[in-house]
Write a protein that holds these residues in place. Sequence first.
Motif, PDB file in Angstrom:
ATOM      1  N   UNK A   1       0.826  -1.209   0.000  1.00 12.10           N
ATOM      2  CA  UNK A   1       0.000   0.000   0.000  1.00 12.10           C
ATOM      3  C   UNK A   1       0.862   1.261   0.000  1.00 12.10           C
ATOM      4  N   UNK A   2       1.970   1.249   0.752  1.00 11.35           N
ATOM      5  CA  UNK A   2       2.817   2.445   0.823  1.00 11.35           C
ATOM      6  C   UNK A   2       3.633   2.624  -0.455  1.00 11.35           C
ATOM      7  N   UNK A   3       4.139   1.529  -1.019  1.00 14.49           N
ATOM      8  CA  UNK A   3       4.959   1.635  -2.228  1.00 14.49           C
ATOM      9  C   UNK A   3       4.136   2.097  -3.424  1.00 14.49           C
ATOM     10  N   UNK A   4       2.939   1.555  -3.573  1.00 16.56           N
ATOM     11  CA  UNK A   4       2.082   1.947  -4.692  1.00 16.56           C
ATOM     12  C   UNK A   4       1.684   3.416  -4.572  1.00 16.56           C
ATOM     13  N   UNK A   5       1.480   3.869  -3.336  1.00 24.70           N
ATOM     14  CA  UNK A   5       1.135   5.279  -3.142  1.00 24.70           C
ATOM     15  C   UNK A   5       2.274   6.217  -3.537  1.00 24.70           C
ATOM     16  N   UNK A   6       3.495   5.692  -3.555  1.00 28.11           N
ATOM     17  CA  UNK A   6       4.613   6.520  -3.993  1.00 28.11           C
ATOM     18  C   UNK A   6       4.448   7.008  -5.415  1.00 28.11           C
ATOM     19  N   UNK A   7       3.678   6.283  -6.225  1.00 29.26           N
ATOM     20  CA  UNK A   7       3.484   6.669  -7.621  1.00 29.26           C
ATOM     21  C   UNK A   7       2.439   7.772  -7.794  1.00 29.26           C
ATOM     22  N   UNK A   8       1.667   8.055  -6.738  1.00 26.72           N
ATOM     23  CA  UNK A   8       0.698   9.154  -6.820  1.00 26.72           C
ATOM     24  C   UNK A   8       1.194  10.372  -6.039  1.00 26.72           C
ATOM     25  N   UNK A   9       2.389  10.273  -5.455  1.00 22.67           N
ATOM     26  CA  UNK A   9       2.903  11.350  -4.607  1.00 22.67           C
ATOM     27  C   UNK A   9       3.745  12.319  -5.427  1.00 22.67           C
ATOM     28  N   UNK A  10       3.405  13.613  -5.439  1.00 25.33           N
ATOM     29  CA  UNK A  10       4.271  14.590  -6.109  1.00 25.33           C
ATOM     30  C   UNK A  10       5.623  14.653  -5.419  1.00 25.33           C
ATOM     31  N   UNK A  11       6.676  15.145  -6.075  1.00 21.29           N
ATOM     32  CA  UNK A  11       6.641  15.840  -7.357  1.00 21.29           C
ATOM     33  C   UNK A  11       6.829  14.975  -8.593  1.00 21.29           C
ATOM     34  N   UNK A  12       7.233  13.711  -8.464  1.00 19.76           N
ATOM     35  CA  UNK A  12       7.542  12.913  -9.660  1.00 19.76           C
ATOM     36  C   UNK A  12       6.339  12.098 -10.114  1.00 19.76           C
ATOM     37  N   UNK A  13       5.678  11.402  -9.164  1.00 17.02           N
ATOM     38  CA  UNK A  13       4.512  10.573  -9.486  1.00 17.02           C
ATOM     39  C   UNK A  13       4.854   9.524 -10.542  1.00 17.02           C
ATOM     40  N   UNK A  14       6.017   8.874 -10.361  1.00 12.67           N
ATOM     41  CA  UNK A  14       6.405   7.840 -11.314  1.00 12.67           C
ATOM     42  C   UNK A  14       6.568   8.358 -12.720  1.00 12.67           C
ATOM     43  N   UNK A  15       6.974   9.606 -12.874  1.00 16.95           N
ATOM     44  CA  UNK A  15       7.160  10.304 -14.162  1.00 16.95           C
ATOM     45  C   UNK A  15       5.838  10.667 -14.833  1.00 16.95           C
ATOM     46  N   UNK A  16       4.694  10.304 -14.242  1.00 23.13           N
ATOM     47  CA  UNK A  16       3.408  10.638 -14.850  1.00 23.13           C
ATOM     48  C   UNK A  16       3.141  12.138 -14.804  1.00 23.13           C
ATOM     49  N   UNK A  17       3.691  12.830 -13.794  1.00 26.45           N
ATOM     50  CA  UNK A  17       3.451  14.280 -13.677  1.00 26.45           C
ATOM     51  C   UNK A  17       3.955  15.013 -14.916  1.00 26.45           C
ATOM     52  N   UNK A  18       5.084  14.568 -15.468  1.00 22.31           N
ATOM     53  CA  UNK A  18       5.637  15.238 -16.639  1.00 22.31           C
ATOM     54  C   UNK A  18       4.770  15.007 -17.871  1.00 22.31           C
ATOM     55  N   UNK A  19       4.165  13.820 -17.949  1.00 20.91           N
ATOM     56  CA  UNK A  19       3.257  13.544 -19.060  1.00 20.91           C
ATOM     57  C   UNK A  19       1.957  14.329 -18.929  1.00 20.91           C
ATOM     58  N   UNK A  20       1.494  14.504 -17.693  1.00 16.61           N
ATOM     59  CA  UNK A  20       0.257  15.254 -17.479  1.00 16.61           C
ATOM     60  C   UNK A  20       0.378  16.695 -17.968  1.00 16.61           C
TER      61      UNK A  20
END
Length: 553
Positions: A5-24
């Motif tokens: 649960x904690x590791x997966x939440x790392x992908x929704x946490x700014x500022x990187x968000x698993x690089x999705x923030x840059x695509x957004x």
Amino acid sequence: AVEVASSVNGQIMPPVMGAAAFLMVEYVGIPYVEIIKHAFLPASISYIALLYIVHLEALKQGMQPIGNHQPKPWLRRLTGFAFGAALISGLSLAVYYGLGWLKPALGDYALPVISVLLAVVYLALLKIAASNPPLPDEDPEKPLTELPQTRAVLLSGLHFLLPVVVLVWCLMIERLSPGLSAFWGSVMLVIILLTQRPLLSWLRADHGATHGGFVDGLIDLREGLIAGARNMIGIGIATAAAGIIVGAVSQTGVGLVLADVVEVLSMGNLLLMLVFIAVFSLILGMGLPTTANYIVVSSLMAPVVVALGQQNGLIVPLIAVHLFVFYFGIMADVTPPVGLASFAAAAVSKGDPIKTGITAFYYSLRTAALPFLFIFNTDLLLIDVSLWHGVLIFFVATGAMLIFAAGTQGFFLVRSRWYESVLLLLVAFTLFRPGFWMDLAHDPYRDIPPAELAQALGSVDENSQLRLRIRGEDAVGDAREFALLLPVPSGDSGEERLEKLGLMTYEEDGRVLIDSVAFGSPAADAGLEFDQEILVVRAPTDRWAKEWMWLPG
């Protein structure tokens, strides 16, 4: 399950968000800083709630602190946290700026010089480890009665940070692929495993302890390779199975007709439509890394939410739609039967992967509830809120999420009865979405005949919005109805404001039709086009602020 649960939440946490923030930034068309601002609150309260869930689990199972645990003074704890953060940040900066400067300065000699530098640092860190007493051997059968000392463990294993340094170097300086970067990091780790034992024995000044020889290092390497291969079997099978589903979706073109499927299955029900979108996002996100996951769900599912939402009168900012599908795409790493993160965690814990996935999903209900909440209450994304209003929303939303966690866990101050859990969920819903109850008490909009559009524009405050129901045609000429928000510009009269919108209308057989829309005007940006029919005009009404509903909550 907590780790999942904690590791997966790392992908929704700014500022990187698993690089999705840059695509957004590219997909949504808003600045990167805005993406960070909108994504910060949901991710933060989700992590705070996970800490609370761990606390509740400890209370439910009657867990006690290990050993003679004495709470440290808050200043000492804060200093320790700051030191840890500074150590990690300093290491990253040293690799990026320090070593990054060496490469252009040394040219062709960069690789041998940096290799020698790495070897010197390795020996220095081993000397630090050898200067401290060796850690006592652990008996896996013996109950854990005392926690190890952080300082002793840290100093005895500082050299294990070097593979991370190599990994960061390859990724950020050499710009190698993630796979090749991981390979060179693993090579560094193999070198450490083979050499650390004889070198530690040689560097220990008192020679009072032996760490083994080169053969012991070979045994460590063999056991590590065997354990790694066994742990990867379950993950590999899950990835292969997920690839079949993803391949079927992408190769058959079924993703292109998902909008029609969702529309038929939901039967016009808005909430049911969002549930189906969430399920489809889970399926599309199975077995995909974060970046590919976001590309797939945003390209296939986000337009479905926008199109069907407009038809059902739901108008939400595009960032809220993208975060909705992104959250559920990421949740695919948790949910069984695929849940790659659950399989990886179970390989470490030697637990059942499916049970781990089910428990992790149960812990992640707080993350699954958030997208539905910020679709209907965009204040949670800090959209169009002031600083102090945002601070207030943060505290109220955090409290609501903790109450939601208590309701789903069945434990608050003591173990909750079923109706107490239901009441806790009702309280959390009221704090999260106070507008639902306020809308029942007082309609936020009043209906105005379409022929009185100019009068409606003149009667409302500037910078507010009118809600229009429009009948027109889609891209292929099929009739459709949808809702949109029309901004109200400044002006002394309704006619002047209508002109500033770039909109001209006419009446025919009792219907109000759009005669023309100026190119690049606010009306054109809102989605109005020639020959569309205005069915309903709804103007905002004066009513109490929805936040008053927080008090009964």
